[in-house]
Design an enzyme around this catalytic site. Structure first.
Site, mmCIF file in Angstrom:
data_model
loop_
_atom_site.group_PDB
_atom_site.id
_atom_site.type_symbol
_atom_site.label_atom_id
_atom_site.label_comp_id
_atom_site.label_asym_id
_atom_site.label_seq_id
_atom_site.Cartn_x
_atom_site.Cartn_y
_atom_site.Cartn_z
ATOM 1 N N THR B 162 0.876 -1.187 0.000
ATOM 2 C CA THR B 162 0.000 0.000 0.000
ATOM 3 C C THR B 162 0.913 1.237 0.000
ATOM 4 O O THR B 162 1.385 1.638 -1.054
ATOM 5 C CB THR B 162 -0.967 0.018 1.205
ATOM 6 O OG1 THR B 162 -0.227 -0.038 2.420
ATOM 7 C CG2 THR B 162 -1.941 -1.153 1.134
ATOM 8 N N LYS B 188 4.109 -6.825 3.984
ATOM 9 C CA LYS B 188 3.851 -5.428 3.647
ATOM 10 C C LYS B 188 3.583 -4.689 4.947
ATOM 11 O O LYS B 188 3.152 -5.287 5.943
ATOM 12 C CB LYS B 188 2.683 -5.256 2.672
ATOM 13 C CG LYS B 188 1.323 -5.614 3.158
ATOM 14 C CD LYS B 188 0.554 -4.599 3.972
ATOM 15 C CE LYS B 188 0.548 -3.215 3.399
ATOM 16 N NZ LYS B 188 -0.251 -2.318 4.314
ATOM 17 N N THR B 199 -0.645 -2.550 10.986
ATOM 18 C CA THR B 199 -1.024 -2.806 9.583
ATOM 19 C C THR B 199 0.069 -3.514 8.886
ATOM 20 O O THR B 199 0.844 -2.917 8.149
ATOM 21 C CB THR B 199 -1.236 -1.556 8.754
ATOM 22 O OG1 THR B 199 -2.305 -0.852 9.293
ATOM 23 C CG2 THR B 199 -1.600 -1.895 7.312
ATOM 24 N N GLU B 280 6.779 5.094 7.608
ATOM 25 C CA GLU B 280 6.445 6.289 6.831
ATOM 26 C C GLU B 280 7.355 7.450 7.212
ATOM 27 O O GLU B 280 7.382 7.891 8.354
ATOM 28 C CB GLU B 280 4.954 6.609 7.013
ATOM 29 C CG GLU B 280 4.115 5.532 6.312
ATOM 30 C CD GLU B 280 2.633 5.562 6.639
ATOM 31 O OE1 GLU B 280 1.866 4.997 5.854
ATOM 32 O OE2 GLU B 280 2.247 6.140 7.649
ATOM 33 N N ASN B 403 0.769 11.145 5.913
ATOM 34 C CA ASN B 403 -0.453 10.864 6.658
ATOM 35 C C ASN B 403 -1.446 12.000 6.745
ATOM 36 O O ASN B 403 -2.608 11.789 7.089
ATOM 37 C CB ASN B 403 -0.103 10.363 8.054
ATOM 38 C CG ASN B 403 0.424 8.953 7.968
ATOM 39 O OD1 ASN B 403 -0.268 8.080 7.481
ATOM 40 N ND2 ASN B 403 1.659 8.757 8.403
ATOM 41 N N SER B 408 -7.614 12.052 1.300
ATOM 42 C CA SER B 408 -8.415 13.159 0.755
ATOM 43 C C SER B 408 -8.413 13.175 -0.769
ATOM 44 O O SER B 408 -7.440 12.772 -1.381
ATOM 45 C CB SER B 408 -7.884 14.481 1.275
ATOM 46 O OG SER B 408 -8.092 14.538 2.659
#
Lengths: 408, 408
Positions: B162, B188, B199, B280, B403, B408
């Site tokens: 992702t 992942k 996740t 991230e 993030n 959006s």
């Protein structure tokens, strides 16, 4: 230290016009503890008869001034009392040196102000792990003592700032039996804010008479509803302290008075909200209200999990009504929840209804709300009657800027 | 979704050359679940006799595929098995629709592959709270089934990504009684990573024979030492799943073999580290080792409090050896600590020695270490024999960029 020049967009328009509190006098000075060109020490001297209550961080690595204050609560209020606060150095994790610094300062304050050492309270805020150059503070005590004034409370609020972008004050007045008593409070804090009183220093003063033991109970209870319900980054300081002083100079006894308790609650909530509004990098003020939990404690656990989630906080920064991240935070909190009874609102917009996106939900409605400066997220767990409300801010580039470059 | 174009600076130079695992075949396809122009579904089909173990998120808002997998563990291994994973949509918080999607997919996989539905495991990863367009997956099953290959495991690692910036794989081989068995794993995960399997999707395959019940015990124990010891942002996903399949095609029984357990541990630790290295916005890989705690559990609590502290993580991003923030994190963790027995090292540099800055400490030494890509922080609590090691990354502007603009 990062060079903080921009005032938080969430700051109040101006510092409130705090009333003088009879029996409480303030002074500030530039002692050069760490900062140059600004005041960094404040002294408050309180008349004999003042009762004092305190609430402190529960960190297991509490700083020396906190440990010292804790031993002094409950002392007889017959003589004067004093509070001395320095900014720039937290005197935390400084071992024997830290204890010696507290002793040197409290002795000097006692001597300069004619206060028994057992009634001298100190706080230090700033960098952890460096020796406090207490001589610089001690050298200024006569100057501080000779400039005490009932009207210098705003200057005191300025002297205790560290990464704060604005000075914080709040006030209230209460009429008891036809007579007015005043409450005035100041606070500092902008990061490392989470329950257990994070890097926050709060000093509240009233000219009411208040029984010392009952004042302690009142202040501790109100802290749980105010300062222990805010979080900026989930981090908890080694130095958090709240001291409340009731000078009694008005001769009006407020002990047990409901209006006084409500007014004090309002002052403490106002100060707590101002701390969040000065959260490092904050651009949004966020209220998280949880209802329908299996207990108030579980509701608080859920609310803090949402408020501390970096993914929720970055979504709010991005003005994204990303309710999936709210679900995630409820799920990880550890308190009971059931996916299929969970409902979520952004403002008044019902987004998720009992485990699934609401049929009436239009993302544009929530997206428009997210552009506001004040954001409210309501979560109904759908399992019981427990509720709690906490306050936080968003997580932005400003937080990284401030904290990746604080000390180097 | 944010446009992630830059590969993590902590990524391995290349995807490892994973061995084919006899008895396990893979296929991938572009189903257009959410993403365009990339594969987003992977199918693995496992020969009859394959034993399967699994570890899943403990979130109370677990996604429908997780709940379905949990009911299927422990089934008889006599017939074939299948694992189907889609990226782009997590099928989480989707109520009855989510359950229906899982049913539709597992039925279709069972039919296409000739596998009993009770042996079809699925995972979904991506956005929460939107209905999974499962028809798009179902429509591709015949194509997937007809393209199964023992060598397509790298393609499978790519299809499940992702916000990952690189595909993650790891391997090991073990000699047992003169015969070689192979282990190959893919994973992942890049954000929403914290204990309880965040996740993260992990699939590990071996051609060894392994008793199913004992495989479950082995994998659960190794998860606690690997995937439950990493954190990117303290957030926990609703979808985390690890599935381990032992096809037995090598006819070599590894049940209870210590070398096999060590090799599997190494593969799982390698994958866990790769997930952190794709955290991230990560620019530093950080190991936090805690010793001298009152128990291993308390050591883990301290280590995770340090690893999850935004103030510690931003200091590391800023290459600042700010050990005061480490003290703060230990203090807030809730596990026992004593300020005056606490020692802290950055790399090999002793910074704090039993509650006070080490007399030999030269900040330049620690500052130089902080410029490295791999950072090690060691904390000795000084109270007992408990120890734990966890891994995390720093907190940077990249995290906010990714993030604050994911959905959006």
């Amino acid at each position: 230290m990062a060079n903080i020049t921009k005032i938080s967009p969430l700051a109040p328009a101006s510092f409130p016009d705090l009333p003088a509190i009879k029996g409480a006098r303030f002074a500030t000075v530039e002692a050069g503890v760490r900062y140059a060109g600004r005041t960094d020490v404040m002294l408050a001297v309180l008349d004999p008869g003042t009762t004092i209550a305190g609430v402190f961080t529960r960190s297991s690595t509490r700083a020396a001034p906190v440990l010292d204050c804790q031993t002094k609560l409950g002392g007889a209020p017959d003589q004067s009392a004093a509070i001395l606060v320095n900014s720039g150095n937290a005197n935390a994790f400084t071992g024997k040196h830290g204890v010696a610094s507290v002793k040197a300062i409290t002795q000097a304050v006692a001597q300069a102000t004619g206060t028994p050492e057992g009634r001298v309270f100190t706080s230090s805020t700033g960098v952890i792990g460096e020796a406090l150059p207490h001589d610089r503070v001690v050298a200024k005590l006569d100057a501080l003592n000779s400039s005490l004034s009932e009207t210098a409370i705003e200057a005191a609020a300025q002297a205790i700032m560290t990464t704060d972008t604005f000075a914080k004050g709040a006030k209230a007045s209460v009429t008891i039996d036809g007579q007015t008593v005043n409450i005035a409070g100041i606070a500092k804090g902008s990061g490392m804010i989470a329950p257990d009183m994070a890097t926050m220093l709060v000093y509240v003063f009233t000219d009411a008479v208040y029984d010392q033991g009952k004042l302690q109970t009142l202040v501790a209870g109100l802290s749980d509803k105010t300062f222990n319900c805010i979080t900026v980054d989930s981090d908890t300081s080694t130095s958090d302290s709240l001291l409340m002083a009731a000078t009694g100079a008005s001769r009006v006894d407020a002990t047990g008075n409901g209006d006084f308790a409500d007014a004090l609650h309002a002052v403490m909530q106002d100060l707590a909200h101002q701390v969040v509004k000065d959260g490092e990098g904050a651009t949004k003020f966020v209220e998280i209200a949880v209802t329908g939990a299996t207990s108030d404690k579980d509701a608080h656990t859920h609310a803090m999990a949402i408020a501390n989630s970096p993914l929720v906080k970055t979504a709010i920064a991005g003005e994204d009504p990303n309710w999936g991240r709210v679900v995630m935070a409820v799920g990880k909190s550890g308190a009971p929840a059931d996916r299929d009874t969970l409902s979520i609102w952004f403002g008044d917009v019902l987004v998720a209804d009992k485990g699934w996106v609401s049929p009436d939900y239009v993302e544009a409605d929530a997206a428009a709300l997210m552009k506001e400066q004040d954001i409210k997220v309501t979560v109904d767990i759908g399992m019981g009657d427990g509720s709690a409300t906490v306050w936080t801010c968003d997580l932005t580039h400003g937080y990284i800027e401030i904290n990746a470059d604080y000390r180097s």
